[in-house]
Scaffold this active site. Sequence first.
Site, PDB file in Angstrom:
ATOM      1  N   CYS A 147       0.822  -1.208   0.000  1.00 35.86           N
ATOM      2  CA  CYS A 147       0.000   0.000   0.000  1.00 35.86           C
ATOM      3  C   CYS A 147       0.866   1.273   0.000  1.00 35.86           C
ATOM      4  O   CYS A 147       1.527   1.538  -0.988  1.00 35.86           O
ATOM      5  CB  CYS A 147      -1.003  -0.070   1.145  1.00 35.86           C
ATOM      6  SG  CYS A 147      -2.479   0.859   0.758  1.00 35.86           S
TER       7      CYS A 147
ATOM      8  N   HIS B  97      -3.500  -4.937   1.985  1.00 35.35           N
ATOM      9  CA  HIS B  97      -2.871  -5.098   3.315  1.00 35.35           C
ATOM     10  C   HIS B  97      -2.822  -6.565   3.749  1.00 35.35           C
ATOM     11  O   HIS B  97      -3.708  -7.013   4.487  1.00 35.35           O
ATOM     12  CB  HIS B  97      -3.669  -4.306   4.356  1.00 35.35           C
ATOM     13  CG  HIS B  97      -3.383  -2.847   4.361  1.00 35.35           C
ATOM     14  ND1 HIS B  97      -2.537  -2.231   5.255  1.00 35.35           N
ATOM     15  CD2 HIS B  97      -3.834  -1.867   3.540  1.00 35.35           C
ATOM     16  CE1 HIS B  97      -2.477  -0.943   5.007  1.00 35.35           C
ATOM     17  NE2 HIS B  97      -3.263  -0.694   3.970  1.00 35.35           N
TER      18      HIS B  97
ATOM     19  N   GLU C 102      -1.110  -7.978   5.941  1.00 35.44           N
ATOM     20  CA  GLU C 102      -0.832  -8.139   7.383  1.00 35.44           C
ATOM     21  C   GLU C 102      -2.117  -8.116   8.218  1.00 35.44           C
ATOM     22  O   GLU C 102      -2.092  -8.437   9.394  1.00 35.44           O
ATOM     23  CB  GLU C 102       0.146  -7.050   7.866  1.00 35.44           C
ATOM     24  CG  GLU C 102      -0.425  -5.658   8.113  1.00 35.44           C
ATOM     25  CD  GLU C 102      -0.776  -4.880   6.843  1.00 35.44           C
ATOM     26  OE1 GLU C 102      -0.677  -5.435   5.732  1.00 35.44           O
ATOM     27  OE2 GLU C 102      -1.165  -3.709   6.981  1.00 35.44           O
TER      28      GLU C 102
HETATM   29  N1  GLN Z   1      -3.577   6.460   0.772  1.00 37.48           N
HETATM   30  C1  GLN Z   1      -2.336   6.187   1.425  1.00 37.48           C
HETATM   31  C2  GLN Z   1      -1.202   6.952   0.775  1.00 37.48           C
HETATM   32  O1  GLN Z   1      -1.360   7.517  -0.234  1.00 37.48           O
HETATM   33  C3  GLN Z   1      -2.004   4.711   1.403  1.00 37.48           C
HETATM   34  C4  GLN Z   1      -3.042   3.956   2.197  1.00 37.48           C
HETATM   35  C5  GLN Z   1      -2.522   2.740   2.888  1.00 37.48           C
HETATM   36  O2  GLN Z   1      -1.332   2.497   3.023  1.00 37.48           O
HETATM   37  N2  GLN Z   1      -3.457   1.983   3.375  1.00 37.48           N
HETATM   38  O3  GLN Z   1      -0.135   6.953   1.295  1.00 37.48           O
END
Ligand code: GLN
Length: 189
Positions: free
Chosen positions: A78, A171, A173
């Site tokens: 992410c 995610h 985890e």
């Molecule tokens: N929207 C977040 C970003 O741009 C990432 C979201 C996340 O890691 N769950 O950093």
Amino acid sequence: MSTIGVLALQGDFEKHAQAINKLGHSSVLVKDSASLVKSDRLIIPGGESTTMIKLIDRLDLREDLVKYGKSRPVFGTCAGLIIVASHVENSGFTPLSLIDLNVRRNAYGRQINSFIDDITLTTNGIETLYEAIFIRAPKITGCGNNTKPLAYHKNDIVMAGNENILVATFHPELTDDLRIHDFFLNHFG
Ligand code: GLN
């Protein structure tokens, strides 16, 4: 058994460390270069990419992380994916450019548009389903020639890798299904 570092400047690092421990490896929370060099591999967690990259630069870790990612396995999830990408469409910062990947932040909308859905893993030449959690997730909008797609949600690539960098827009985890961490430990490096 190897020691897996989890970048612990911001975001969801504890849960990654727990997943690693469940798989029988030790984890180290990485907050500086000394803890980075103790790690056989590194996970960069989800969180807030703008904040995380600011902390990386404030702590003078950028050069060490780039050097590390050129020779050792790194898994970015992410926000961690955004940090290691080569180009981010909608951010003011320069990412670490460890994998040839274009990304768009917050591509599904705001927090309320976070969702759980099945994705198709195309790892090891077999297709399997995996229930993935997307939280203000980015989208991969382009992959370079050396970047291989490894999972899809509908038509979107949601996991990809090159020789030693793995990235996922979701995610892993946050579930008890440890297949993604296991894949990182067994197929990278
Ligand atoms: N929207 C977040 C970003 O741009 C990432 C979201 C996340 O890691 N769950 O950093």
